[in-house]
Scaffold this active site. Structure first.
Site, short mmCIF file in Angstrom:
data_model
loop_
_atom_site.label_atom_id
_atom_site.label_comp_id
_atom_site.label_asym_id
_atom_site.label_seq_id
_atom_site.Cartn_x
_atom_site.Cartn_y
_atom_site.Cartn_z
N HIS A 197 9.03 -11.24 0.84
CA HIS A 197 9.17 -9.99 1.59
C HIS A 197 9.82 -10.26 2.95
O HIS A 197 9.54 -11.28 3.58
CB HIS A 197 7.79 -9.35 1.83
CG HIS A 197 7.17 -8.82 0.58
ND1 HIS A 197 5.81 -8.64 0.45
CD2 HIS A 197 7.70 -8.43 -0.60
CE1 HIS A 197 5.54 -8.15 -0.74
NE2 HIS A 197 6.67 -8.03 -1.41
N TYR B 72 1.11 -4.06 -0.33
CA TYR B 72 1.06 -4.69 -1.64
C TYR B 72 -0.33 -5.12 -2.04
O TYR B 72 -0.67 -5.15 -3.20
CB TYR B 72 1.94 -5.94 -1.55
CG TYR B 72 2.80 -6.18 -2.73
CD1 TYR B 72 2.45 -7.13 -3.66
CD2 TYR B 72 3.96 -5.47 -2.90
CE1 TYR B 72 3.25 -7.39 -4.72
CE2 TYR B 72 4.77 -5.73 -3.96
CZ TYR B 72 4.42 -6.68 -4.88
OH TYR B 72 5.22 -6.93 -5.94
N LYS C 48 15.43 -10.50 -4.79
CA LYS C 48 15.64 -9.18 -4.19
C LYS C 48 16.06 -9.34 -2.73
O LYS C 48 15.50 -10.17 -2.00
CB LYS C 48 14.33 -8.38 -4.27
CG LYS C 48 14.47 -6.94 -3.89
CD LYS C 48 13.18 -6.21 -4.16
CE LYS C 48 13.28 -4.75 -3.77
NZ LYS C 48 12.03 -4.06 -4.03
N ARG D 255 8.58 -11.54 -9.56
CA ARG D 255 9.05 -10.26 -10.09
C ARG D 255 9.57 -10.51 -11.51
O ARG D 255 10.04 -11.61 -11.82
CB ARG D 255 10.19 -9.70 -9.24
CG ARG D 255 9.82 -9.40 -7.81
CD ARG D 255 11.08 -9.00 -7.01
NE ARG D 255 10.76 -8.67 -5.65
CZ ARG D 255 10.87 -9.52 -4.63
NH1 ARG D 255 11.32 -10.75 -4.82
NH2 ARG D 255 10.55 -9.13 -3.40
N ARG E 139 1.91 -9.81 -10.28
CA ARG E 139 2.38 -10.16 -8.93
C ARG E 139 1.39 -9.66 -7.88
O ARG E 139 1.04 -10.36 -6.95
CB ARG E 139 3.77 -9.57 -8.72
CG ARG E 139 4.42 -9.87 -7.40
CD ARG E 139 5.89 -9.41 -7.46
NE ARG E 139 6.47 -9.18 -6.17
CZ ARG E 139 7.03 -10.11 -5.40
NH1 ARG E 139 7.05 -11.36 -5.81
NH2 ARG E 139 7.56 -9.80 -4.24
N HIS F 257 4.18 -6.00 -13.34
CA HIS F 257 4.17 -6.16 -11.88
C HIS F 257 2.74 -6.33 -11.34
O HIS F 257 2.55 -6.87 -10.26
CB HIS F 257 4.87 -4.96 -11.22
CG HIS F 257 5.44 -5.26 -9.88
ND1 HIS F 257 6.53 -6.07 -9.69
CD2 HIS F 257 5.05 -4.87 -8.65
CE1 HIS F 257 6.80 -6.15 -8.41
NE2 HIS F 257 5.92 -5.44 -7.74
#
Length: 164
Positions: free
Chosen positions: A129, A138, A36, A11, A106, A103
């Site tokens: 995740h 994703y 995150k 990220r 990613r 992004h």
């Protein structure tokens, strides 16, 4: 920055917080601290990326002291907006007209791993995740990939494990 983002599927917030001490060239890993969800994780350090980073350090003056990518003027980590602008400039210079942000690197990392046959559970862990459904949303699975999926029945028949 962009090579690092893509090669490890990071990220933009993780890129700006990467510290020199997070790069472990002996174990060929990058430590992502407090990502995150306050989750730590390790991702692979690509040998190609390691060579690129070593070249970067040879030409960078003054050499970064704390952060992998830091401002020459302040010694602080680059702001997220600066990294986003670097991506936009590179995209423009490459003649890419599609409206995508950093992004997308990613997303591409994850999609390319899936295309190579990497198990989605490993991709989930590399991306950091919590839930596999996030990883599934994703990934951009191409129709070409879906069309080329062979039925297990076909495999059994071809290997002559079943006979008609």
């Amino acid at each position: 920055m962009l090579f690092t983002t893509y090669s490890a599927g990071l990220r933009v917030s993780e890129i700006v917080r990467l510290k020199l001490k997070d790069i472990d060239s002996e174990r060929m890993q990058i430590f992502i601290e407090n990502a995150k969800g306050k989750k730590d994780r390790y991702v692979n350090l690509s040998p190609v990326l390691l060579d690129i980073l070593r070249g970067y350090f040879k030409q960078y003056s003054p050499r970064p002291k704390v952060y992998l990518f830091e401002s020459e003027q302040t010694g602080d980590a680059y702001p997220i907006r600066t990294v986003q602008q670097i991506f936009s400039n590179a995209k423009r210079d490459a003649g890419i007209l599609k409206e995508v942000g950093i992004h997308s690197l990613r997303h591409s990392f994850a999609t390319h791993l899936l295309d190579k046959g990497t198990d989605i559970r490993y991709i989930k862990d590399l991306l950091g995740h919590f839930d596999i459904r996030t990883t599934e949303r994703y990934l951009h699975v191409s129709k070409h990939q879906l069309v080329n999926i062979a039925s297990p029945l076909d495999d059994l028949f071809k290997s002559k494990q079943i006979d008609w």
